[in-house]
Design an enzyme around this catalytic site. Structure first.
Site, short mmCIF file in Angstrom:
data_model
loop_
_atom_site.label_atom_id
_atom_site.label_comp_id
_atom_site.label_asym_id
_atom_site.label_seq_id
_atom_site.Cartn_x
_atom_site.Cartn_y
_atom_site.Cartn_z
N LYS A 221 0.82 -1.21 0.00
CA LYS A 221 0.00 0.00 0.00
C LYS A 221 0.86 1.26 0.00
O LYS A 221 2.07 1.23 0.25
CB LYS A 221 -0.96 -0.02 1.20
N ARG A 255 -3.59 -10.19 5.08
CA ARG A 255 -4.15 -10.18 3.72
C ARG A 255 -3.05 -9.62 2.80
O ARG A 255 -2.66 -8.45 2.94
CB ARG A 255 -5.41 -9.32 3.67
#
Length: 278
Positions: A221, A255
């Protein structure tokens, strides 16, 4: 600390890895995008072989500025993939990344195991009641607004307390409806500045006393690649570092885009924690 996925009790005291499979043309990391059957099967087989317990399938990109996808299109993308994977891997545990109750219901009916909702039911008022009827595990994430406007909603009185209050309210509603297996996701990157993401990670242990499994999704991210002045494709090393921090602070599910490296993190973290205990 277990969740029941299609009759299989999965113990989350030992952290598990959830591999990401995006059936979208515009997810922020190109390495997670798959569309044709051959590439989907190849990627899924690899993630399962590397140790993924869950495969999380998304057909609606939640990155800021992503294109709108109709419910019909989302279903058209995702249901055939579920059918394909169930046929090829009968024991697979599929998580469905959606905020729409109709998509959730049809995917579960076609063989998926659990629902991963970025809005904790706030973007579809039927989601919580639908999950209750389906009797499946439910991952509820913290987010303010929706994917199009969330990055303008980063004001908090107190970041950690506000997120804890959010979960307290959403958990109460879910439990009142009879939802039993609930996982919480603090929502890294959703309605949070780069600095807030690190404040959240550094205080992650404060979510342990909510007494529900904790999912962390920081994989590649912007909180990593922007800080390091890189691109998502260059953010694996940073992802691994933050995954280890999350595990040591109590994460139960990672995740990720890169399963093999995350499974390695879990093994190392478990060894470290066993040394602390001994």
């Amino acid at each position: 600390m277990t969740i029941n996925c299609k009759g299989q009790l999965i113990d989350l005291k030992s952290p598990k890895v959830m591999g990401i499979l995006n059936i979208t043309p515009d997810s922020f990391y190109g390495g997670s995008r798959f569309s044709d059957s051959k590439s989907v099967l190849k990627r899924t087989e690899a993630m399962l072989a590397e140790g993924a317990t869950f495969i999380d399938i998304g057909a609606y990109s939640s990155r800021p500025g992503a294109a709108h996808v109709s419910e019909v299109e989302e279903l058209g993308r995702i249901v055939p993939i579920i059918e394909l994977l169930i046929k090829e891997f009968p024991l697979i545990q599929i998580s469905i990344d959606t905020f729409r109750s109709k998509v959730a219901a049809e995917c579960i009916q076609n063989g998926a195991s659990l629902i991963n909702d970025i809005s904790a039911g706030l973007l579809d008022e039927q989601m919580l009641s639908t999950v209750a009827k389906l009797k499946v595990p439910y991952i509820m994430m913290h987010m303010k607004g929706d994917p199009k406007n969330m990055q303008s909603k980063t004001e908090y009185q107190n970041l950690i307390n506000d997120i804890r209050k959010y979960f307290s309210e959403r958990l109460r509603l879910a439990k009142d409806l009879g939802i039993v297996d609930i996982v919480i996701d603090p929502g890294f990157g959703f309605a949070k500045t780069l600095e807030q993401n690190y404040e959240l990670l550094s205080n992650l242990e404060l979510f342990r006393n909510i007494e529900h499994p904790l999912l962390v999704g920081v994989s590649r991210k912007s909180m990593i690649y922007k800080l390091l002045d890189k691109q998502p494709e260059e953010a694996l090393n940073g992802t691994t570092a933050l995954n280890m921090a999350a595990l040591l602070k109590g994460a139960n599910i990672l995740r990720v885009h890169d399963v093999k490296e995350a499974v390695g993190c879990v093994k190392l973290a478990e060894q470290l924690k066993s040394e602390f205990i001994s």
